[in-house]
Design a protein around this motif. Structure first.
Motif, PDB file in Angstrom:
ATOM      1  N   PRO A 128       0.814  -1.180   0.276  1.00  0.00           N
ATOM      2  CA  PRO A 128       0.139  -0.107   0.095  1.00  0.00           C
ATOM      3  C   PRO A 128       0.761   1.478   0.000  1.00  0.00           C
ATOM      4  N   ILE A 129       2.035   1.273   0.006  1.00  0.00           N
ATOM      5  CA  ILE A 129       2.895   2.571   0.285  1.00  0.00           C
ATOM      6  C   ILE A 129       3.239   2.994  -1.028  1.00  0.00           C
ATOM      7  N   ASP A 130       2.986   4.297  -1.169  1.00  0.00           N
ATOM      8  CA  ASP A 130       3.053   5.099  -2.364  1.00  0.00           C
ATOM      9  C   ASP A 130       4.265   5.655  -2.681  1.00  0.00           C
ATOM     10  N   HIS A 131       5.483   5.087  -3.047  1.00  0.00           N
ATOM     11  CA  HIS A 131       6.888   5.530  -3.211  1.00  0.00           C
ATOM     12  C   HIS A 131       7.059   6.832  -4.032  1.00  0.00           C
ATOM     13  N   LYS A 132       5.879   7.367  -4.550  1.00  0.00           N
ATOM     14  CA  LYS A 132       6.143   8.417  -5.360  1.00  0.00           C
ATOM     15  C   LYS A 132       5.727   9.588  -4.247  1.00  0.00           C
ATOM     16  N   ARG A 133       5.015   9.249  -3.135  1.00  0.00           N
ATOM     17  CA  ARG A 133       4.781  10.436  -2.257  1.00  0.00           C
ATOM     18  C   ARG A 133       5.379  10.155  -1.149  1.00  0.00           C
ATOM     19  N   VAL A 134       6.041  11.373  -0.463  1.00  0.00           N
ATOM     20  CA  VAL A 134       7.105  11.066   0.616  1.00  0.00           C
ATOM     21  C   VAL A 134       6.718  12.173   1.787  1.00  0.00           C
ATOM     22  N   ARG A 135       6.687  11.813   2.985  1.00  0.00           N
ATOM     23  CA  ARG A 135       6.707  12.570   3.942  1.00  0.00           C
ATOM     24  C   ARG A 135       7.869  12.842   4.940  1.00  0.00           C
ATOM     25  N   ARG A 136       8.390  13.866   4.937  1.00  0.00           N
ATOM     26  CA  ARG A 136       9.740  14.170   5.592  1.00  0.00           C
ATOM     27  C   ARG A 136       9.686  14.414   7.196  1.00  0.00           C
ATOM     28  N   PHE A 137      10.659  13.552   7.659  1.00  0.00           N
ATOM     29  CA  PHE A 137      10.925  13.891   9.352  1.00  0.00           C
ATOM     30  C   PHE A 137      12.353  14.201   9.728  1.00  0.00           C
ATOM     31  N   SER A 138      12.320  15.357  10.196  1.00  0.00           N
ATOM     32  CA  SER A 138      13.569  15.711  10.814  1.00  0.00           C
ATOM     33  C   SER A 138      13.824  15.547  12.350  1.00  0.00           C
ATOM     34  N   ILE A 139      14.396  14.504  12.668  1.00  0.00           N
ATOM     35  CA  ILE A 139      14.660  14.149  14.130  1.00  0.00           C
ATOM     36  C   ILE A 139      15.702  14.547  14.635  1.00  0.00           C
ATOM     37  N   SER A 140      15.752  14.914  15.873  1.00  0.00           N
ATOM     38  CA  SER A 140      16.847  15.143  16.490  1.00  0.00           C
ATOM     39  C   SER A 140      16.972  13.979  17.323  1.00  0.00           C
ATOM     40  N   ARG A 141      18.205  13.478  17.480  1.00  0.00           N
ATOM     41  CA  ARG A 141      18.461  12.109  18.269  1.00  0.00           C
ATOM     42  C   ARG A 141      18.201  12.343  19.641  1.00  0.00           C
ATOM     43  N   ALA A 142      18.519  13.630  20.146  1.00  0.00           N
ATOM     44  CA  ALA A 142      18.252  13.798  21.663  1.00  0.00           C
ATOM     45  C   ALA A 142      16.696  13.795  21.946  1.00  0.00           C
ATOM     46  N   HIS A 143      15.914  13.884  20.816  1.00  0.00           N
ATOM     47  CA  HIS A 143      14.511  13.972  21.137  1.00  0.00           C
ATOM     48  C   HIS A 143      13.646  13.314  20.026  1.00  0.00           C
TER      49      HIS A 143
END
Length: 124
Positions: free
Chosen positions: A47-62
């Motif tokens: 079911p994953i649409d690899h043409k649509r992307v959601r970005r996550f910017s993650i701090s390793r501390a949080h």
């Protein structure tokens, strides 16, 4: 359906038989299948649409805070691919692109955080 394939069937020999009115139960037929674990894993990503992307910017501390923020966004969809980038504590992006390493690392750190929590109250 997949969980039925690998769920254990436990029977207790010491228990006495009990009469059960089967008309009160909804019956679903178990169909015989030759589905393998690799098939199940491969099907989970269909079911994953690899043409649509959601970005996550993650701090390793949080990690937890970043995950909650990302999953609560109105634009988040579980059918979109995830692009994960790590930042340091000041918000500066780490070098490198997500070619497969950051996403599993993020999910591993997220699962570790959940495992280390003492109770569900700390999840908010």
């Amino acid at each position: 359906k997949y969980t039925d394939l690998y769920s254990p069937n436990v029977e207790q020999e010491d228990e006495e038989p009990v009469a059960v009115n089967v008309k009160n139960f909804q019956h679903t037929a178990m169909e015989e299948t030759d589905i393998t674990l690799p098939d199940i894993i491969a099907n989970l990503s269909l079911p994953i649409d690899h043409k649509r992307v959601r970005r996550f910017s993650i701090s390793r501390a949080h990690v937890w805070d970043g995950a909650v923020r990302g999953f609560k966004r109105a634009t988040y969809s579980e059918t979109c691919d995830m692009l994960v980038r790590f930042t340091d504590d000041t918000g500066v992006l780490e070098e490198g692109t997500d070619t497969g390493g950051p996403r599993p690392e993020f999910l591993t750190l997220l699962m570790k955080h959940l495992k280390d929590q003492k109770g569900i109250d700390s999840w908010s």
